[in-house]
Write an enzyme that holds these catalytic residues in place. Structure first.
Site, PDB file in Angstrom:
ATOM      1  CD  GLU A  27      -3.038  -1.102   2.166  1.00  0.00           C
ATOM      2  OE1 GLU A  27      -2.786  -0.522   3.247  1.00  0.00           O
ATOM      3  OE2 GLU A  27      -4.110  -1.707   1.963  1.00  0.00           O
ATOM      4  CD  GLU A  84      -8.086  -0.909  10.374  1.00  0.00           C
ATOM      5  OE1 GLU A  84      -7.149  -0.147  10.048  1.00  0.00           O
ATOM      6  OE2 GLU A  84      -9.241  -0.492  10.541  1.00  0.00           O
ATOM      7  CE1 TYR A  87      -0.091  -8.553   1.494  1.00  0.00           C
ATOM      8  CE2 TYR A  87       0.510 -10.359   2.948  1.00  0.00           C
ATOM      9  CZ  TYR A  87       0.818  -9.519   1.899  1.00  0.00           C
ATOM     10  OH  TYR A  87       2.021  -9.640   1.245  1.00  0.00           O
ATOM     11  CE1 TYR A 132     -11.914  -6.884  -1.154  1.00  0.00           C
ATOM     12  CE2 TYR A 132     -11.368  -4.598  -1.525  1.00  0.00           C
ATOM     13  CZ  TYR A 132     -11.093  -5.803  -0.915  1.00  0.00           C
ATOM     14  OH  TYR A 132     -10.028  -5.917  -0.068  1.00  0.00           O
TER      15      TYR A 132
END
Length: 161
Positions: A27, A84, A87, A132
């Site tokens: 990220e 949260e 991964y 998603y």
């Protein structure tokens, strides 16, 4: 090839910390990780810790994790789950492990009468966004997320703003 999802335990703290660091590198925020493995163990596995974690294993080997907590929707009058972190190691992406982790959380949400499962994703993370959307999740474009941390949080708490 067997994918297993199980609740994380305190002995997973070092592995979770390693995954947190890998996620932060992906990220582009590795410099923001200040937590240590000891911090993860102390806070995530404390007796009344508000967050929970899941481990994802492939043939018994850790390949990913999720950290989540229960939230509350005043509009729904129901709890929800806020994810949260999710991964999966890069070399294991595409085998269904991320889908299995999310499905496990969705099943927990449904079993506990939750009204929603939600999370945030970086706007440039197209592979995650596409994934998603493919499972039926929809962006909440009308909402802007805000954060107060570090000196801003301290200054505000102490009445200096």
């Amino acid at each position: 090839m067997t994918i297993e999802i199980r609740p994380a335990v305190a002995s997973d703290a070092a592995q979770i910390h390693a995954f947190i660091t890998e996620l932060a590198v992906y990220e582009r925020a590795a410099h923001e990780v200040i937590a240590s493995a000891e911090d993860v163990a102390r806070t995530l596995f404390a007796e009344q810790a508000p967050a929970k974690a899941l481990m994802c294993l492939l043939d018994g080997k850790p390949i990913g994790y999720a950290v989540y907590f229960y939230s509350y929707s005043t509009w729904l009058g129901k709890n929800g789950i806020y994810l949260e972190d999710l991964y999966i190691t890069p070399e294991q992406r595409g085998i269904g492990a991320g889908r299995d982790l999310l499905r496990h959380l969705a099943q927990e949400a449904v079993a506990n009468g939750c009204g929603r499962l939600e999370w945030s994703v970086l706007d440039w993370n197209t592979p995650a966004i596409d994934f998603y959307k493919s499972i039926g999740a929809r962006p909440q474009d009308e909402w802007v997320r805000y954060r107060m941390a570090g000196d801003a949080l301290l200054n505000f708490a102490q009445g200096r703003r």
